[in-house]
Design an enzyme around this catalytic site. Structure first.
Site, PDB file in Angstrom:
ATOM      1  N   SER A  17     115.352 -13.863  23.099  1.00 34.61           N
ATOM      2  CA  SER A  17     115.784 -12.773  22.217  1.00 34.61           C
ATOM      3  C   SER A  17     116.839 -13.240  21.155  1.00 34.61           C
ATOM      4  CB  SER A  17     116.626 -11.651  23.151  1.00 34.61           C
ATOM      5  OG  SER A  17     116.076 -11.460  24.358  1.00 34.61           O
ATOM      6  N   LYS A  66     120.234  -8.759  36.269  1.00 31.70           N
ATOM      7  CA  LYS A  66     120.379  -7.165  36.065  1.00 31.70           C
ATOM      8  C   LYS A  66     121.201  -6.867  36.723  1.00 31.70           C
ATOM      9  CE  LYS A  66     116.626  -7.264  32.483  1.00 31.70           C
ATOM     10  NZ  LYS A  66     115.944  -6.635  31.771  1.00 31.70           N
ATOM     11  N   ASP A 102     115.269  -1.014  28.681  1.00 24.09           N
ATOM     12  CA  ASP A 102     114.132  -1.154  28.733  1.00 24.09           C
ATOM     13  C   ASP A 102     113.045  -0.645  29.005  1.00 24.09           C
ATOM     14  OD1 ASP A 102     114.346  -4.441  29.107  1.00 24.09           O
ATOM     15  OD2 ASP A 102     115.143  -4.084  31.286  1.00 24.09           O
TER      16      ASP A 102
END
Ligand code: ATR
Length: 280
Positions: A17, A66, A102
């Site tokens: 990322s 997450k 996502d």
């Protein structure tokens, strides 16, 4: 003042990322930085407080945080609530909002990379972990007619099915992982998605009767190391269209960028940065 952003995880060293987000920030000439930040599960609550105090614009969350991050946030988007996980936090007026890009990233990648739309389609989804949940939710939210979950441990498929059934009644089912059910499901599929970890570092499924899928069926793999996994290679050999996993990473990042900066990033630049980072 330079806007701070980053991605948190444990481990975090190998995250791609920073490469793509830094490239997008530079291309847009924004005064911002995006760093990889190692945060352990015990430090999650503190990190959210520190990020607010330090004036962070937001951050991404990767494995294994997450779901664990959710209780420390001030608000959650409908996507984050329905997927049960957060991959993007936006900090505004001292409040941390959790979102999940996502699923959207996956759908956008299907559209951009494979010119594929979910509406009225029949899907077989292999796996029942966190990635499966984001993908199943996004496909159904985009109008897929039927998503069938097939997982080695059937209880996990059953659980995920139960979680999403309320939102999408009669649209989600699950089956056991046997050769005959795989063949049956593949035969009626427009899309087969691998959301399991099989394919990582060239690992292979013992048995997967891909040949029973119709010729038009798109074979999609969320694994992107290697980019052409053994599954995608088999699909190519059978002349089925394929969809690589790197696109989901790219477009979830692009969607996060847009949430933070209220402008679209330069996708080409992000993609090149991602491909270069992957090669290294
Ligand atoms: P993620 O959050 O990335 O989805 P995960 O929650 O660890 O990761 O889920 C990994 C998935 O890969 C699971 O569906 C797992 O199946 P089980 O639930 O039976 O463990 C699946 N998986 C891993 N190795 C597999 C294998 N050799 N064959 C089939 N499925 C496998």
């Amino acid at each position: 003042m330079t806007q701070q952003l980053g991605v948190i995880g444990d481990p975090i060293k190998h995250s791609l990322s920073p490469h793509m987000q830094q490239a997008a920030i530079a291309a847009a000439a924004l005064d911002a930085t995006y760093q990889a930040i190692h945060v352990t599960v015990n430090d999650l609550a503190n990190f959210v407080v520190r990020a607010k105090q330090a004036g962070y614009r937001g951050f991404n969350i990767t494995l294994p945080h997450k779901t664990a991050i959710m209780e420390f946030l001030d608000d959650l988007s409908p996507a984050a609530q329905n997927i049960g996980a957060v991959n993007t936090v936006i900090i505004e007026s001292g409040r941390a909002l959790g979102d999940n890009t996502d699923g959207l990233g996956y759908i956008t990648s299907l559209a951009e990379d494979a010119k594929w739309e979910a509406k009225d389609k029949t899907v077989t989804l292999l796996g029942a972990g966190g990635a499966a949940r984001a993908v199943a939710y996004a496909l159904l939210d985009s109008g897929a007619n039927q998503v069938c979950l097939i997982n080695r441990t059937i209880e996990k498929a059953e659980q995920l099915c139960a979680n999403l059934e309320n939102l999408f009644p009669k649209k989600i089912t699950y089956s056991e992982w046997t050769e005959s059910t795989l063949m049956e499901r593949f035969a009626i599929s427009d899309l087969i998605v691998n959301s399991t970890s099989v394919g990582l570092n060239k690992s292979r499924f013992d048995l997967l009767p891909l040949e029973s899928s119709p010729q038009h069926c798109l074979i999609s793999d969320l694994v992107y190391t290697p980019r052409i996994t053994p599954l995608l290679q088999s699909a190519k050999d059978l002349q089925r269209p394929i969809h690589e996993g790197l696109g989901m990473l790219l477009y979830q990042g692009a969607a996060a960028f847009e949430l933070w900066f209220h402008q679209k990033p330069n996708i080409k630049v992000m993609k090149i940065a991602l491909e270069q980072a992957l090669e290294n």
